[in-house]
Design a protein around this motif. Structure first.
Motif, mmCIF file in Angstrom:
data_model
loop_
_atom_site.group_PDB
_atom_site.id
_atom_site.type_symbol
_atom_site.label_atom_id
_atom_site.label_comp_id
_atom_site.label_asym_id
_atom_site.label_seq_id
_atom_site.Cartn_x
_atom_site.Cartn_y
_atom_site.Cartn_z
ATOM 1 N N VAL A 82 0.864 -1.166 0.000
ATOM 2 C CA VAL A 82 0.000 0.000 0.000
ATOM 3 C C VAL A 82 0.908 1.225 0.000
ATOM 4 O O VAL A 82 1.667 1.445 0.942
ATOM 5 N N LEU A 83 0.851 1.983 -1.082
ATOM 6 C CA LEU A 83 1.576 3.245 -1.195
ATOM 7 C C LEU A 83 0.596 4.320 -0.757
ATOM 8 O O LEU A 83 -0.534 4.374 -1.268
ATOM 9 N N LEU A 90 0.766 2.947 11.927
ATOM 10 C CA LEU A 90 0.680 1.743 11.101
ATOM 11 C C LEU A 90 1.965 0.937 11.275
ATOM 12 O O LEU A 90 3.063 1.468 11.144
ATOM 13 N N HIS A 91 1.830 -0.353 11.561
ATOM 14 C CA HIS A 91 2.995 -1.214 11.724
ATOM 15 C C HIS A 91 3.637 -1.476 10.367
ATOM 16 O O HIS A 91 2.970 -1.499 9.345
ATOM 17 N N SER A 92 4.915 -1.662 10.370
ATOM 18 C CA SER A 92 5.666 -2.015 9.160
ATOM 19 C C SER A 92 5.586 -0.959 8.067
ATOM 20 O O SER A 92 5.710 -1.281 6.899
ATOM 21 N N SER A 93 5.350 0.278 8.426
ATOM 22 C CA SER A 93 5.344 1.351 7.433
ATOM 23 C C SER A 93 6.750 1.893 7.267
ATOM 24 O O SER A 93 7.483 2.037 8.234
ATOM 25 N N LEU A 94 7.083 2.191 6.047
ATOM 26 C CA LEU A 94 8.386 2.760 5.729
ATOM 27 C C LEU A 94 8.162 4.127 5.107
ATOM 28 O O LEU A 94 7.421 4.257 4.125
ATOM 29 N N GLN A 95 8.759 5.142 5.698
ATOM 30 C CA GLN A 95 8.657 6.503 5.176
ATOM 31 C C GLN A 95 9.576 6.616 3.967
ATOM 32 O O GLN A 95 10.791 6.456 4.090
ATOM 33 N N LEU A 96 9.007 6.867 2.793
ATOM 34 C CA LEU A 96 9.796 6.998 1.570
ATOM 35 C C LEU A 96 10.218 8.445 1.341
ATOM 36 O O LEU A 96 11.339 8.716 0.930
ATOM 37 N N THR A 97 9.286 9.364 1.566
ATOM 38 C CA THR A 97 9.537 10.808 1.445
ATOM 39 C C THR A 97 8.686 11.489 2.507
ATOM 40 O O THR A 97 7.951 10.829 3.243
ATOM 41 N N ASP A 98 8.719 12.809 2.558
ATOM 42 C CA ASP A 98 7.843 13.532 3.488
ATOM 43 C C ASP A 98 6.375 13.294 3.145
ATOM 44 O O ASP A 98 5.512 13.371 4.009
ATOM 45 N N ASP A 99 6.082 13.005 1.866
ATOM 46 C CA ASP A 99 4.702 12.872 1.395
ATOM 47 C C ASP A 99 4.241 11.438 1.187
ATOM 48 O O ASP A 99 3.069 11.212 0.880
ATOM 49 N N LEU A 100 5.160 10.458 1.299
ATOM 50 C CA LEU A 100 4.800 9.080 0.955
ATOM 51 C C LEU A 100 5.338 8.052 1.935
ATOM 52 O O LEU A 100 6.454 8.181 2.426
ATOM 53 N N MET A 101 4.514 7.041 2.142
ATOM 54 C CA MET A 101 4.911 5.873 2.927
ATOM 55 C C MET A 101 4.492 4.634 2.145
ATOM 56 O O MET A 101 3.616 4.701 1.285
ATOM 57 N N ILE A 102 5.114 3.517 2.476
ATOM 58 C CA ILE A 102 4.693 2.233 1.931
ATOM 59 C C ILE A 102 4.508 1.287 3.113
ATOM 60 O O ILE A 102 5.302 1.293 4.049
ATOM 61 N N THR A 103 3.416 0.529 3.061
ATOM 62 C CA THR A 103 3.093 -0.396 4.144
ATOM 63 C C THR A 103 2.763 -1.755 3.556
ATOM 64 O O THR A 103 2.067 -1.837 2.540
ATOM 65 N N ASP A 107 -2.448 -4.734 8.994
ATOM 66 C CA ASP A 107 -3.207 -3.722 9.737
ATOM 67 C C ASP A 107 -3.697 -2.586 8.854
ATOM 68 O O ASP A 107 -4.776 -2.052 9.068
ATOM 69 N N ILE A 108 -2.936 -2.217 7.818
ATOM 70 C CA ILE A 108 -3.401 -1.122 6.965
ATOM 71 C C ILE A 108 -4.621 -1.542 6.153
ATOM 72 O O ILE A 108 -5.510 -0.737 5.891
ATOM 73 N N LEU A 109 -4.715 -2.823 5.783
ATOM 74 C CA LEU A 109 -5.883 -3.279 5.032
ATOM 75 C C LEU A 109 -7.150 -3.167 5.875
ATOM 76 O O LEU A 109 -8.211 -2.800 5.374
ATOM 77 N N LYS A 110 -7.035 -3.435 7.149
ATOM 78 C CA LYS A 110 -8.180 -3.275 8.051
ATOM 79 C C LYS A 110 -8.570 -1.801 8.162
ATOM 80 O O LYS A 110 -9.747 -1.466 8.230
ATOM 81 N N GLU A 111 -7.576 -0.930 8.172
ATOM 82 C CA GLU A 111 -7.840 0.517 8.213
ATOM 83 C C GLU A 111 -8.539 0.969 6.929
ATOM 84 O O GLU A 111 -9.476 1.767 6.969
ATOM 85 N N ASN A 116 -10.876 4.270 7.723
ATOM 86 C CA ASN A 116 -9.898 4.973 8.542
ATOM 87 C C ASN A 116 -8.547 4.998 7.813
ATOM 88 O O ASN A 116 -7.501 4.862 8.421
ATOM 89 N N ALA A 117 -8.608 5.146 6.522
ATOM 90 C CA ALA A 117 -7.435 5.038 5.655
ATOM 91 C C ALA A 117 -6.631 6.334 5.623
ATOM 92 O O ALA A 117 -7.137 7.398 5.982
ATOM 93 N N PRO A 118 -5.392 6.245 5.164
ATOM 94 C CA PRO A 118 -4.646 7.475 4.882
ATOM 95 C C PRO A 118 -5.425 8.303 3.851
ATOM 96 O O PRO A 118 -6.269 7.766 3.121
ATOM 97 N N GLU A 119 -5.128 9.575 3.771
ATOM 98 C CA GLU A 119 -5.875 10.466 2.879
ATOM 99 C C GLU A 119 -5.847 9.968 1.436
ATOM 100 O O GLU A 119 -6.869 9.983 0.748
ATOM 101 N N GLN A 120 -4.696 9.541 0.960
ATOM 102 C CA GLN A 120 -4.578 9.025 -0.405
ATOM 103 C C GLN A 120 -3.773 7.736 -0.371
ATOM 104 O O GLN A 120 -2.807 7.618 0.378
#
Length: 184
Positions: A82-83, A90-103, A107-111, A116-120
């Motif tokens: 999930v980009l 969120l567990h196992s999230s990796l910050q790629l930039t100030d504007d992006l994460m990858i998970t 747990d993110i699928l449940k969100e 209750n998802a990230p904005e985009q």
């Protein structure tokens, strides 16, 4: 060596690979060991509502039936990515930039299911991978154009429009680009 993390790879019109023809790939990681990215232009034959229901996640928001699940690439097609825009907790999230994460965690699928998802966000199964030096060679072979990634192209441009939108963002008409690279 300049690495292409947080850039888009835009397939040249001459790309004949069935999976990557007219594709746009977001480069999540690129270093001396290789590269990893998510293809943004190949939808699977399922939407996010169907995927989450299939995974037996309860209370799935019906609005997710309009959200495509992408084929992120031919590697590990059973693994989800999930980009998304930043979201704490969120567990196992990796910050790629100030504007992006990858998970990659469940747990993110449940969100996503409960609204209750990230904005985009976008969801992909599988990824595109390159061994050390492989992507660099493909760039020398004139297989890809590159462009810094923007949230507009990532999240606000429909998958079927990304390839042309990315080339237009570069200020070029892709159909006028010569198929061979010039070397001095």
């Amino acid at each position: 060596m300049s690495y292409l993390q947080n850039h888009l790879l835009i397939a040249m019109p001459t790309m004949e690979d069935n999976f990557f023809a007219r594709s746009v790939i977001y480069v999540c990681e690129h270093n001396a060991k290789g590269a990893m990215g998510l293809t943004l232009t190949v939808p699977l034959d399922m939407d996010l509502h169907h995927l989450l229901t299939q995974m037996k996640i309860e209370d799935v928001n019906l609005e997710l039936s309009h959200q495509p699940v992408l084929a992120g690439g031919p590697v590990n097609t059973d693994r989800g990515f999930v980009l998304h825009t930043p979201r704490l907790g969120l567990h196992s999230s990796l910050q790629l930039t100030d504007d992006l994460m990858i998970t990659t965690s469940l747990d993110i699928l449940k969100e996503l299911a409960t609204g209750n998802a990230p904005e985009q966000f976008l969801v992909a199964l599988g990824y595109a991978g390159w061994e050390a030096g492989q992507l660099e060679q493909e760039l020398l072979d004139n297989s890809w154009l590159t462009l810094p990634a923007t949230t507009e192209l990532l999240f606000n441009t429909p998958w079927q429009d990304k390839w042309l939108a990315a080339t237009h963002a570069m200020g070029i008409d892709i159909w006028r680009v010569a198929p061979q690279a010039g070397h001095a």
